[in-house]
Design an enzyme around this catalytic site. Sequence first.
Site, PDB file in Angstrom:
ATOM      1  N   ASP A  17      26.995  74.433  45.865  1.00 20.61           N
ATOM      2  CA  ASP A  17      27.154  75.486  44.856  1.00 20.61           C
ATOM      3  C   ASP A  17      25.830  76.231  44.715  1.00 20.61           C
ATOM      4  O   ASP A  17      24.796  75.636  44.400  1.00 20.61           O
ATOM      5  CB  ASP A  17      27.553  74.822  43.527  1.00 20.61           C
ATOM      6  CG  ASP A  17      28.105  75.831  42.537  1.00 20.61           C
ATOM      7  OD1 ASP A  17      28.998  75.456  41.766  1.00 20.61           O
ATOM      8  OD2 ASP A  17      27.622  76.982  42.513  1.00 20.61           O
ATOM      9  N   ASP A  25      30.445  81.578  45.932  1.00 19.28           N
ATOM     10  CA  ASP A  25      29.216  80.795  45.833  1.00 19.28           C
ATOM     11  C   ASP A  25      29.437  79.294  45.918  1.00 19.28           C
ATOM     12  O   ASP A  25      28.551  78.542  45.527  1.00 19.28           O
ATOM     13  CB  ASP A  25      28.493  81.137  44.533  1.00 19.28           C
ATOM     14  CG  ASP A  25      29.328  80.801  43.304  1.00 19.28           C
ATOM     15  OD1 ASP A  25      30.535  80.586  43.459  1.00 19.28           O
ATOM     16  OD2 ASP A  25      28.769  80.764  42.200  1.00 19.28           O
ATOM     17  N   GLU A  26      30.578  78.840  46.422  1.00 21.32           N
ATOM     18  CA  GLU A  26      30.742  77.397  46.520  1.00 21.32           C
ATOM     19  C   GLU A  26      31.713  77.016  47.616  1.00 21.32           C
ATOM     20  O   GLU A  26      32.585  77.795  48.003  1.00 21.32           O
ATOM     21  CB  GLU A  26      31.181  76.802  45.183  1.00 21.32           C
ATOM     22  CG  GLU A  26      32.487  77.333  44.669  1.00 21.32           C
ATOM     23  CD  GLU A  26      32.963  76.595  43.422  1.00 21.32           C
ATOM     24  OE1 GLU A  26      32.857  75.367  43.388  1.00 21.32           O
ATOM     25  OE2 GLU A  26      33.445  77.273  42.508  1.00 21.32           O
TER      26      GLU A  26
END
Length: 371
Positions: free
Chosen positions: A20, A118-119
Amino acid sequence: MVTQVDPGDAPARRWVLHVDLDQFIAAVEVLRRPELAGLPVVVGGRGDPTERAVVSTASYEAREHGVHSGMPLRLAARKCPDAVFLPVDAPVYDAASAEVMATLKAVPGAVVQVLGWDEAFVGIETDDPWAVARSIQAAVLERTDLHCSVGVGDSTVRAKIATDFGKPRGVFELTRDNWSEVMGHRPTTALWGVGSRIAARLAAHGIQTVHDLATADEAVLVSEFGPSMGPHYKRLGRGTGTTTVDDTPWVARAHGRETTYQTDLVDPREISDALGLLAEQVVEDIRREERACMRVHLKVRFAPFFTTTRIRKLAEPTFDAAVIAATALDLLVGLGDDRPIRLLGVRAEMVPPEGGYDPPRTVGRGGPPAR
DNA sequence: TCTGGGGTCCTAGGACCC
DNA sequence: TCTGGGGTCCTAGGACCC
């Protein structure tokens, strides 16, 4: 390709890592404007804190002033008047995200399941998941100048939750060995997939903590949440949710556009024009994917804050924006509500691919890229 | 303070059919 | 006159996540 975590008692060799990025959007903005480093940065809407819009991401400096994601920009401006407000620039985040994901996919033996900008989950077989986690952090930093945190787990749920304990720039491991110790005393909302509403329904049965949920009477959960979600919540409490990392490319089920108007809509002509514009945007998007619209979803928020949705299946799948707009307008008129409109959304539920969706619908969090 | 925009999935209940 | 089960399809609405 799919990896499965060993469920037995032998020392696990396959691991789930959850990667993350730290304050991703704000970090990307600082990269292209280095003079913003160390300043409170708030990204949201069109970057104008006097408009109706909310915070997408705040830098850690802004968070210290109480600014967080989902907060109205106007409130963020009050809490942190000195913050730099920036507009959301999706194409730039798309590009940065692609670099990050490519870095993860380059890790030997890694199966990468993208969860959003973002992960991602990374499934990997290794003796030393911490070394892998550290090497991922180093590789991502080297290639993108972005910092990330990594959760190490023996299930996706545990890996996902572990990441928060590692932030920022850290690594944290959550397995069946320390799950109770770390999570048992926490409120059920600490679980991925339990929000305030579910927590309140659990609390009505005396279930307050993760430990309470893990040891709850399954029959009670089934009667409250049904035969599918009841057992699902119990598994969440024990941290034993799905253990597979699946890199099958995601195929969207639906696509929509919605807009909050800076001034509420009251004029019927204005409203019909707005629906037409949204329908055109939707059609442009689905035409690109060659996926026809099968059902029309209307979403409307009347001032001050009443939101509702309506659905209608179309007689024929279509790419015709006029048909979609007319259907949406018909649904809106059917509501018989003439209060001012603050938000309109038009969503196309698309014709599934031949043979249905893969992966199919599953209980709990399926894995769409959320952005 | 006055609440974005993009998604997924589940459940309940009505309509309809056999 | 009242009513069985079982199944599918559809809509409404809720809940959650990033």
